[in-house]
Motif scaffolding. Sequence first.
Motif, PDB file in Angstrom:
ATOM      1  N   GLY A  48       0.833  -1.193   0.000  1.00 18.64           N
ATOM      2  CA  GLY A  48       0.000   0.000   0.000  1.00 18.64           C
ATOM      3  C   GLY A  48       0.864   1.237   0.000  1.00 18.64           C
ATOM      4  O   GLY A  48       2.070   1.183   0.270  1.00 18.64           O
ATOM      5  N   ASP A 215      -5.603   0.414   1.276  1.00 17.94           N
ATOM      6  CA  ASP A 215      -5.674   1.800   0.844  1.00 17.94           C
ATOM      7  C   ASP A 215      -6.681   2.526   1.723  1.00 17.94           C
ATOM      8  O   ASP A 215      -7.813   2.061   1.897  1.00 17.94           O
ATOM      9  CB  ASP A 215      -6.085   1.880  -0.634  1.00 17.94           C
ATOM     10  CG  ASP A 215      -5.892   3.271  -1.207  1.00 17.94           C
ATOM     11  OD1 ASP A 215      -4.848   3.883  -0.932  1.00 17.94           O
ATOM     12  OD2 ASP A 215      -6.789   3.743  -1.931  1.00 17.94           O
ATOM     13  N   THR A 296      -4.526   2.073  -6.478  1.00 17.48           N
ATOM     14  CA  THR A 296      -4.460   3.070  -5.407  1.00 17.48           C
ATOM     15  C   THR A 296      -4.175   4.473  -5.915  1.00 17.48           C
ATOM     16  O   THR A 296      -4.027   5.386  -5.109  1.00 17.48           O
ATOM     17  CB  THR A 296      -3.384   2.690  -4.371  1.00 17.48           C
ATOM     18  OG1 THR A 296      -2.095   2.629  -5.005  1.00 17.48           O
ATOM     19  CG2 THR A 296      -3.699   1.354  -3.733  1.00 17.48           C
TER      20      THR A 296
END
Length: 312
Positions: A48, A215, A296
Amino acid sequence: MTHLTGTPGPAGRPAVRTRRLTKRYGSLKALDSLDLTLPADRITGLLGRNGAGKTTLMQVLTGQIFPDDGEVEVFGERPAENPRVLARESFIAEAQKYPVTFHPRHVLAVAPWFYQNWDEDLAGSLVKQFGLPMDRPISKLSRGERSMVGIIIGLAARAPLTFFDEPYLGLDAVARREFYDVLLADYAEHPRTIVISTHLIDEISPLLEHIVVIDHGRVLIDSEADAARGSATMVSGPAEAVERFIESRPVLARHRIGRLGRATIGAAYDTLAPAAQQAGLSAEPITLQQLLIDRTTSPGSRTEPSDQGALS
């Protein structure tokens, strides 16, 4: 929308399970009703962007901070203030703290007090392999040498659940490769649950059996690594040809620069490549790193995934 959901490991029970896990810092939700299953005895990549909630999640799972809401189980029990669970965990932080007067030899001398599976021979061999200076204050070590201290502890502890949070900072490419090789070799002989939070996704990708992408405090992907790699295809070429090609397909992201276009489509490469080539486009399997980027990136610079074929 549906998850690619992780499955328990060989023992049947997952190492970690969370439901609606929430952690707030003021008005910020670092973890936002997070549902997660980590399979036992697997190497999982926790992926992430910065601020996604990865470190907060690991701190909750290792009992360092308390959640504000939801459920969390590690080996079937709550980890916070639970010595049975905490004794089976190891967390190697990105910026590991040590007493200011400690040298590496002091850290390695006390490590067996905390880790019941500590392997002194492995620790000694890693000290020699990495060339770690043992009699220099840790505060005087380079960034890479401080990372070596954490890596040695994380590997030699052989904790049933081991977390590495960006463990390689300051290490050059050769030292990182040595870390990966040692980790794989020792994991093969002593299977355990290893979670690695990293930004060097393509570099570490061959090690990963399972991936979790977070995320804004939520899980986007919880999947076997091979399934994630095979879940999407990147096509590129003239922008207008790309737009025509993706009209009726599940688009995860699209980008256009001048006359050139690129799109990530939620379909397997083997299925999509012949049609893409027939349309005059290039096609390639998506990498885990590109998958993370496409999933993301801010909504203003990509196309949001549709329900059909989406990964979350």
